[in-house]
Design a protein around this motif. Structure first.
Motif, PDB file in Angstrom:
ATOM      1  N   TYR A  22      -4.361  -4.971  -0.822  1.00  0.00           N
ATOM      2  CA  TYR A  22      -4.725  -3.860  -1.711  1.00  0.00           C
ATOM      3  C   TYR A  22      -3.718  -2.743  -1.479  1.00  0.00           C
ATOM      4  CZ  TYR A  22      -7.839  -1.083  -4.643  1.00  0.00           C
ATOM      5  OH  TYR A  22      -8.374  -0.367  -5.680  1.00  0.00           O
ATOM      6  N   ALA A  23      -3.186  -2.213  -2.557  1.00  0.00           N
ATOM      7  CA  ALA A  23      -2.140  -1.201  -2.457  1.00  0.00           C
ATOM      8  C   ALA A  23      -2.554   0.073  -3.184  1.00  0.00           C
ATOM      9  CB  ALA A  23      -0.841  -1.738  -3.049  1.00  0.00           C
ATOM     10  N   LEU A  24      -2.059   1.203  -2.704  1.00  0.00           N
ATOM     11  CA  LEU A  24      -2.233   2.500  -3.343  1.00  0.00           C
ATOM     12  C   LEU A  24      -0.860   3.052  -3.705  1.00  0.00           C
ATOM     13  CD1 LEU A  24      -4.823   4.213  -0.950  1.00  0.00           C
ATOM     14  CD2 LEU A  24      -5.305   3.064  -3.121  1.00  0.00           C
ATOM     15  N   ASP A  25      -0.775   3.738  -4.847  1.00  0.00           N
ATOM     16  CA  ASP A  25       0.475   4.413  -5.172  1.00  0.00           C
ATOM     17  C   ASP A  25       0.337   5.910  -4.889  1.00  0.00           C
ATOM     18  OD1 ASP A  25      -0.868   5.609  -7.314  1.00  0.00           O
ATOM     19  OD2 ASP A  25      -0.008   4.265  -8.822  1.00  0.00           O
ATOM     20  N   GLY A  26       1.354   6.670  -5.213  1.00  0.00           N
ATOM     21  CA  GLY A  26       1.363   8.093  -4.903  1.00  0.00           C
ATOM     22  C   GLY A  26       0.306   8.899  -5.622  1.00  0.00           C
TER      23      GLY A  26
END
Length: 249
Positions: A232-236
């Motif tokens: 799972y990834a988050l961006d800015g």
């Protein structure tokens, strides 16, 4: 709020402590009486091989986690049914500490697996479960709990992903040690941060419902093809992204 190492985690085993768990449910989700787990259920969990843990700031309980023993396809596991932290103590790492304390107790009792459900539209929770704890997901349960009285649900169906936390696996050990995982994502599924605003706005709730429906179909299709949520990834801008790939677990 920053991480607060002075918060302590304790096993709960008294009715007054379980009554405080009831109060914390109301403070966390704003449930009505029909959705609240009563104190007797916490007592049952404690008595039958599950666990109830409390997080304390001084003498005040500010969070709890409750788990029940389960059994599926010949495998015993601990089902972590509920975790709550008071709003003013969120983003302080307390939820993660409660999960890690559950893991310690589960390992002491011989469990290799913990499971729990989580809302695939809740970005922070998904990031904690998958990226920070090392769980995977490969089962999707549409409207798992039926209608919810919590305003946080925004009137949407209570769709849930099932997190599988294989407590002794190399993956989990690596994540908890802070080692980066090499994730070979075959596909991704997006969750825009705007979904929180959409759920709480009558004018935009249809956007949240459309996102839930489209992501439900995408995740179910991935799982039917033998894939799983492996990252799972988050961006800015704090948008979330499910990373879908293969797993040998």
């Amino acid at each position: 709020m920053q991480d607060t190492p002075e918060i302590r985690i304790e096993v709960l085993d008294t009715l007054p402590a379980f009554e405080r768990c009831v109060e914390l449910q109301l403070a966390t989700w704003g449930y009505d009486g029909g959705d609240v787990i009563p104190r007797k259920m916490f007592l049952v969990a404690h008595k039958i091989g599950g666990m109830v843990l409390g997080a304390f700031d001084g003498d005040v309980m500010i969070g709890f986690a409750m788990g029940l023993p389960g059994f599926r396809k010949g495998v015993p596991y601990l089902h972590s049914h509920m975790l709550a932290v008071l709003p003013e103590y969120r983003n302080a790492g307390i939820g993660r500490r409660l999960k890690l304390a559950q893991r310690d107790v589960a390992l002491e009792r011989g469990f290799d697996l913990m499971e729990w459900t989580f809302d695939p539209l809740e970005i922070k929770n998904a990031y904690l479960n998958i990226a920070k704890l090392g769980a995977i997901a490969r089962r999707y349960e549409p409207d798992f709990y039926g209608a919810s009285s919590s305003p946080l649900q925004g009137g949407l169906p209570t769709d849930r992903l099932c997190a599988e936390w294989w407590l002794r696996s190399p993956r989990v050990k690596a994540v908890l040690a802070g080692a980066p995982l090499a994730i070979d994502a075959i596909e991704t599924i997006e969750v825009p941060a705007a979904v929180y605003r959409w759920k709480q706005s009558e004018a935009d709730r249809g956007l949240a419902a459309d996102l839930q429906r489209l992501n439900r179909l995408a995740l179910q299709d991935s799982f039917v093809r033998g894939l799983a949520v492996v990252g799972y990834a988050l961006d800015g801008e704090r948008n979330g992204r499910f990373l879908i790939g293969r797993t040998d677990l």
